[in-house]
Design an enzyme around this catalytic site. Structure first.
Site, PDB file in Angstrom:
ATOM      1  N   TYR A 426       0.822  -1.220   0.000  1.00  9.62           N
ATOM      2  CA  TYR A 426       0.000   0.000   0.000  1.00  9.62           C
ATOM      3  C   TYR A 426       0.852   1.264   0.000  1.00  9.62           C
ATOM      4  O   TYR A 426       2.055   1.225   0.212  1.00  9.62           O
ATOM      5  CB  TYR A 426      -1.048  -0.005   1.096  1.00  9.62           C
ATOM      6  CG  TYR A 426      -0.660  -0.098   2.555  1.00  9.62           C
ATOM      7  CD1 TYR A 426       0.522   0.383   3.075  1.00  9.62           C
ATOM      8  CD2 TYR A 426      -1.565  -0.676   3.461  1.00  9.62           C
ATOM      9  CE1 TYR A 426       0.817   0.316   4.426  1.00  9.62           C
ATOM     10  CE2 TYR A 426      -1.283  -0.759   4.823  1.00  9.62           C
ATOM     11  CZ  TYR A 426      -0.096  -0.262   5.290  1.00  9.62           C
ATOM     12  OH  TYR A 426       0.184  -0.321   6.628  1.00  9.62           O
ATOM     13  N   GLU A 427       0.189   2.384  -0.290  1.00 12.28           N
ATOM     14  CA  GLU A 427       0.850   3.684  -0.499  1.00 12.28           C
ATOM     15  C   GLU A 427       1.874   3.634  -1.629  1.00 12.28           C
ATOM     16  O   GLU A 427       2.903   4.315  -1.584  1.00 12.28           O
ATOM     17  CB  GLU A 427       1.518   4.191   0.794  1.00 12.28           C
ATOM     18  CG  GLU A 427       0.541   4.505   1.909  1.00 12.28           C
ATOM     19  CD  GLU A 427      -0.465   5.582   1.551  1.00 12.28           C
ATOM     20  OE1 GLU A 427      -0.216   6.336   0.583  1.00 12.28           O
ATOM     21  OE2 GLU A 427      -1.503   5.663   2.213  1.00 12.28           O
ATOM     22  N   GLY A 428       1.588   2.822  -2.641  1.00 10.82           N
ATOM     23  CA  GLY A 428       2.507   2.670  -3.767  1.00 10.82           C
ATOM     24  C   GLY A 428       3.401   1.483  -3.532  1.00 10.82           C
ATOM     25  O   GLY A 428       4.199   1.476  -2.590  1.00 10.82           O
TER      26      GLY A 428
END
Length: 565
Positions: A426-428
């Site tokens: 997550y978050e890239g």
């Protein structure tokens, strides 16, 4: 399971590696005095050890659940949230104008590290609010700031980020959620979002969603995305939660880990929202959220690595097995020592990188320096990817230290790995972080990377009188990194992407060597021994990683069909 916040480690890094003295020497952060820093670390550590850490196993065994449309969080999580909010830990770096403490990101990062090690599932909630606070401070109207920021900073209200949709994962530009203007300054937001961390709670008065959506006639792709704040309850004339908005939690995901944290599928059915920033400017606002959120996620990995190490070390000291010397505990076995040393050395390196990144953010904030902005931008993907990979590796090694009992849920060792695994996604994803590093962050021709390499070399030169062998190894590693960076900058983008992941890890390893060298110079004998272990046994990996950078185009010669089953 036991956890003790690593206050002394954080103090050491803040003083000798991350440059807190430089940050505190600016007018903007002059209040970050040694006494203030000591009080922050001490009080946050007490909360983490006494309030949050006991919730970690509870949240795993008693997951968040959806009952008749209402999210129920694990027992004790509400008390944990109140301890976080009443302590002021959500708004450490938020503007004092809206109730924040206005202290450096260095301290926010240190506290988030401790909270992540204590209870990652709950720590996600304040991290989401922190991201929203930052986005609103940078992009919202004065009216929205005045209404929402004090509530978010105080913890009365919580915040979320709504980016992902079923058909649009990492490809944000493919989102379909729409926002129709009503002519009164509000918008009707309609669509579905998935993977919404802490999409609802039963302990916050209101939940404020930042939602990416398209206005009528907006351009295709990322250029046509706008950002809206869409609260669960519509604020009344006094700013209190009033009428229920037309949004709901459709379901909660059944996950590998982080069971205490509700990950929601959100449905917006003409929900009332307000534009944040300019029309079609949602990506700029989103990156304001995501850049520091990426640092925060890297810090989550570090916190879990610390907790996994502490538990593995405690187990190794107590477990009697075989013909170990000394106490007879397995900690006396050479291979167990190697595993524990690797966990500790890599955690130190990852923590140092995260704090270096936070320090650069602070210096940019305090001085407006373009060089510090570039340094922070460069360090962000490294901190995120290396921090989370360190957390995953440490949690996995912790299971190995436990032996068969690591595979048994009774010890809790497996929870660390289950919880931390998603941080690389997550978050890239970490692959996206690596591509960002070699792509967007190298648009300056490698200037920021070369400046950081120069700094590593200067540190090695200064350390030659006190730790000559270690200094030489770090200097040579930095020179190898410089040569690889030169080759990378000269390559086309597709070739860079082929070697982005090993290049990022190599960069992180060299930065870790830089931090350990500083510890060897400024620390005690134990820090010197750990630095020797890292620089002599872990740092050399950078050479094999970088050797592949110039040969990375070979990956591109493989046909996609050849890689399929």
């Amino acid at each position: 399971m036991t956890y003790a916040a690593p206050v002394s480690e954080l103090r050491f890094l803040l003083e000798h590696v991350a440059g807190l003295d430089r940050v505190a020497g600016t007018e903007r952060f002059a209040e970050a005095t040694p006494d203030m820093v000591d009080a922050i670390l001490t009080e946050a550590a007490r909360m983490c050890d006494e309030v949050l850490a006991p919730l970690n196993r509870k949240g795993d065994a008693d997951p968040a659940r959806l009952e008749n449309g209402v999210v129920r969080t694990p027992e004790g999580f509400g008390d944990g949230w109140r301890a976080i909010s009443e302590g002021g830990w959500i708004g450490i770096s938020a503007s004092p104008e809206h109730g924040g403490l206005g202290l450096p990101m260095l301290l926010t990062t240190a506290v988030n590290d401790m909270m992540s090690g204590a209870c990652l599932a709950l720590q996600l909630a304040p991290l989401m609010s922190q991201g929203q606070i930052e986005a609103l401070e940078a992009h919202a109207s004065d009216e929205i700031k005045a209404l929402y920021l004090p509530k978010l900073v105080s913890g009365e209200w919580s915040g979320t980020m709504n980016l992902t949709e079923p058909q649009a994962g990492s490809d944000v530009g493919a989102l379909r959620t729409r926002a129709e203007p009503r002519g009164d300054g509000t918008y009707a937001v309609t669509g579905q979002k998935i993977y919404i961390t802490w999409g609802d709670t039963d302990f916050a008065e209101n939940v404020c969603h930042l939602v990416l959506a398209r206005l009528p006639g907006a351009p295709e792709g990322t250029k046509g995305i706008s950002l809206f704040v869409v609260p669960k309850y519509l604020p009344d004339a006094e700013g209190r939660p009033g009428e229920r908005n037309t949004l709901k939690v459709v379901s909660l995901e059944h996950k590998l880990g982080l069971h205490g944290s509700p990950t929601a599928v959100m449905e917006y059915e003409g929900a009332t929202g307000w534009l944040v920033g300019r029309e079609n400017g949602g990506m700029a606002a989103m990156f304001t959220m995501m850049n520091n959120a990426r640092l925060g996620v890297g810090t989550q990995g570090i916190g879990v690595a610390e907790a996994a190490f502490q538990q593995a070390a405690a187990w190794a000291r107590d477990r009697k097995q075989g013909k170990a010397a000394g106490t007879g505990a397995i900690v006396e076995h050479a291979d167990v020592k190697r595993m524990l040393a690797t966990m500790r050395a890599e955690t130190f390196a990852a923590r140092a990188i995260a704090l270096m990144c936070a320090g650069a953010i602070d210096m940019e904030t305090a001085t407006g320096s373009a060089a510090q902005a570039a340094r922070a931008a460069l360090l962000t993907p490294i901190a995120k990817a290396f921090g989370t990979e360190t957390g995953i590796a440490a949690a996995d090694t912790g299971i190995q230290v436990h032996g068969g009992m690591g595979f048994v849920e009774e010890t809790g060792a497996a929870q660390f790995l289950r919880d931390v695994r998603v941080t690389a996604i997550y978050e890239g994803t970490n692959g996206i972080q690596a591509m960002d590093l070699v792509g967007r962050k190298m648009k300056d021709g490698g200037e920021a990377a070369f400046a950081l390499t120069d700094e590593i070399c200067e540190g090695a030169e200064a350390a030659k009188s006190s730790a000559p062998d270690l200094a030489h190894a770090v200097y040579e590693a930095a020179e190898t990194l410089r040569e690889a960076t030169e080759a990378l900058v000269a390559a086309d983008l597709e070739a860079r992407f082929a070697v982005a992941v090993p290049y990022l890890r190599a960069f992180a390893l060299v930065l870790g060597g830089h931090a350990h060298l500083a510890a060897a110079v400024h620390g005690d004998a134990a820090r010197l021994r750990l630095a020797e272990f890292y620089i002599r046994t872990i740092l050399p990996e950078h050479a094999s990683l970088l050797a592949g950078v110039s040969e990375g185009a070979a990956v591109l010669a493989l046909e996609a069909g050849e890689l399929a089953a």
